[in-house]
Design a protein around this motif. Structure first.
Motif, short mmCIF file in Angstrom:
data_model
loop_
_atom_site.label_atom_id
_atom_site.label_comp_id
_atom_site.label_asym_id
_atom_site.label_seq_id
_atom_site.Cartn_x
_atom_site.Cartn_y
_atom_site.Cartn_z
N ILE A 1 0.85 -1.19 0.00
CA ILE A 1 0.00 0.00 0.00
C ILE A 1 0.89 1.24 0.00
N ASP A 2 0.57 2.20 -0.88
CA ASP A 2 1.37 3.42 -0.99
C ASP A 2 0.74 4.60 -0.25
N VAL A 3 -0.58 4.66 -0.26
CA VAL A 3 -1.31 5.72 0.44
C VAL A 3 -2.41 5.06 1.26
N LEU A 4 -2.41 5.32 2.55
CA LEU A 4 -3.31 4.64 3.47
C LEU A 4 -4.16 5.68 4.19
N SER B 1 7.84 3.55 10.48
CA SER B 1 8.80 2.45 10.40
C SER B 1 8.48 1.46 9.29
N VAL B 2 7.25 1.48 8.76
CA VAL B 2 6.89 0.57 7.67
C VAL B 2 6.71 1.34 6.35
N GLY B 3 7.29 2.53 6.29
CA GLY B 3 7.39 3.21 5.01
C GLY B 3 6.52 4.43 4.82
N PHE B 4 5.61 4.71 5.74
CA PHE B 4 4.73 5.86 5.57
C PHE B 4 5.39 7.10 6.19
N ILE B 5 6.29 7.67 5.42
CA ILE B 5 7.10 8.78 5.91
C ILE B 5 6.27 10.05 6.08
N TYR B 6 5.29 10.21 5.22
CA TYR B 6 4.48 11.44 5.21
C TYR B 6 3.13 11.12 5.84
N GLN B 7 2.79 11.85 6.89
CA GLN B 7 1.58 11.55 7.66
C GLN B 7 0.85 12.83 8.02
N GLU B 8 -0.44 12.84 7.74
CA GLU B 8 -1.29 13.97 8.13
C GLU B 8 -2.47 13.42 8.92
N VAL B 9 -2.71 13.99 10.07
CA VAL B 9 -3.73 13.47 10.98
C VAL B 9 -4.65 14.60 11.43
N GLU C 1 -6.71 11.98 19.42
CA GLU C 1 -6.15 13.27 19.05
C GLU C 1 -4.82 13.06 18.35
N GLU C 2 -4.37 14.08 17.61
CA GLU C 2 -3.13 13.95 16.85
C GLU C 2 -1.96 13.49 17.72
N LYS C 3 -1.87 14.02 18.92
CA LYS C 3 -0.72 13.73 19.77
C LYS C 3 -0.63 12.27 20.16
N ASN C 4 -1.73 11.55 20.05
CA ASN C 4 -1.76 10.14 20.44
C ASN C 4 -1.76 9.18 19.25
N PHE C 5 -1.59 9.71 18.06
CA PHE C 5 -1.53 8.85 16.88
C PHE C 5 -0.17 8.14 16.83
N PRO C 6 -0.12 6.85 16.44
CA PRO C 6 1.15 6.11 16.42
C PRO C 6 2.01 6.42 15.20
N PHE C 7 2.49 7.64 15.13
CA PHE C 7 3.29 8.08 13.98
C PHE C 7 4.49 7.18 13.73
N ASP C 8 5.25 6.90 14.78
CA ASP C 8 6.52 6.18 14.61
C ASP C 8 6.31 4.78 14.06
N GLU C 9 5.29 4.09 14.54
CA GLU C 9 5.05 2.73 14.09
C GLU C 9 4.76 2.67 12.59
N PHE C 10 4.00 3.63 12.09
CA PHE C 10 3.69 3.63 10.67
C PHE C 10 4.84 4.21 9.83
N ALA D 1 -7.00 10.13 9.08
CA ALA D 1 -5.56 10.24 8.90
C ALA D 1 -5.19 9.74 7.52
N THR D 2 -4.26 10.44 6.88
CA THR D 2 -3.77 10.04 5.56
C THR D 2 -2.26 9.86 5.65
N LEU D 3 -1.80 8.66 5.33
CA LEU D 3 -0.39 8.30 5.40
C LEU D 3 0.10 7.99 3.98
N SER D 4 1.30 8.41 3.66
CA SER D 4 1.77 8.27 2.29
C SER D 4 3.26 7.96 2.24
N LYS D 5 3.63 7.18 1.23
CA LYS D 5 5.04 6.95 0.93
C LYS D 5 5.59 8.02 0.00
#
Length: 264
Positions: free
Chosen positions: A29-32, A51-59, A40-49, A69-73
């Motif tokens: 998956i490239d965009v999730l 680590s599997v390639g979703f470098i760009y994250q908007e929550v 809330e944004e502060k509690n979203f698991p940014f690091d975990e995602f 939330a939109t996560l993207s490679k």
């Protein structure tokens, strides 16, 4: 490019399941796009995602309810949070991002509850404003736009397992279906129905009564695309693997994935 919409019904409860599912798919998956993250944004698991390639994250989060939330490679710009409307934007339901020249409108539409109640009228009013907002801000016939998410409406009788039993219940009411058709009339194309006009496929099943095993569901999660994207569309699938897990407990939705070639 593979883009996915997935109502996770709490990212906190579903994080491990989603990570297992991504591994099961070999991280294709490239965009999730998540809906109903319930944090809330502060509690979203940014690091975990990340680590599997979703470098760009908007929550766009909300405590205990809603949230998207939109996560993207791919590099991604954040265009807008919500619908430019104080009343409707109190509930965090729409996040608009952009990858190159492709707009992604990540959407969690209201459920609506029972006819005649406050939530029912909120849903109808929200849809009317959403349609007006899209009409004013996007040229669907000429721009590349993907509108995806849990729209909480089954458009046709073949999108529910028992049209007679569910007739005029929430998600199938004529006034709801009319609003979804009005949205499509802006120029959006239901990508799944475009490719599979007669296929019976659901995206949501109640937790009660083993509905997933009986396939007693509804198709309420969509990937809608503008006309300029049709030539890139290659496939749309509903992946039942995460919905059929027993541990970790699944969401009541399954992810929907569209594959585009030559788009990005």
């Amino acid at each position: 490019m593979k883009i996915c919409t997935f109502n996770v019904n709490s990212i906190k409860a579903r994080k491990d399941l989603v990570l297992q599912w991504l591994k099961h798919r070999n991280y294709d998956i490239d965009v999730l796009c998540f809906q109903e993250i319930k944090v809330e944004e502060k509690n979203f698991p940014f690091d975990e995602f990340r680590s599997v390639g979703f470098i760009y994250q908007e929550v766009l989060g909300q405590k205990a309810y809603n949230g998207v939330a939109t996560l993207s490679k791919f590099p991604m710009d954040r265009v807008l949070d919500g619908l430019n409307h104080d009343y409707f934007d109190n509930q965090k339901r729409v996040l608009i991002t952009k990858i190159n020249d492709v707009y992604i409108i990540n959407t969690y539409a209201p459920h609506g509850d029972l006819r005649g109640g406050e939530k029912y009228y909120y849903k109808l009013d929200w849809y009317k404003h959403f349609i007006s907002f899209l009409k004013e801000n996007f040229d669907v016939n000429n721009q590349k736009v993907i509108l995806l998410g849990d729209l909480n409406i089954a458009l046709e009788d073949k999108d529910v397992y028992d049209p007679i039993l569910l007739k005029d219940s929430i998600g199938t009411m004529p006034e709801e279906r009319e609003l979804l058709r009005n949205l499509l009339d802006l120029g959006f194309i239901d990508s799944f129905r475009f490719l599979y006009p007669d296929k019976i496929q659901f995206t949501w099943w109640d937790y009660i009564g083993g509905a997933i095993w009986k396939n007693e569901g509804m198709r309420i999660d969509y990937i809608l695309i503008s006309k300029p994207l049709v030539k890139y569309l290659k496939d749309v699938e509903v992946d039942l693997w995460p919905r059929r897990r027993r541990d970790p407990k699944p969401s009541d939705h399954a992810p929907v994935i569209a594959t585009f070639e030559g788009l990005i």
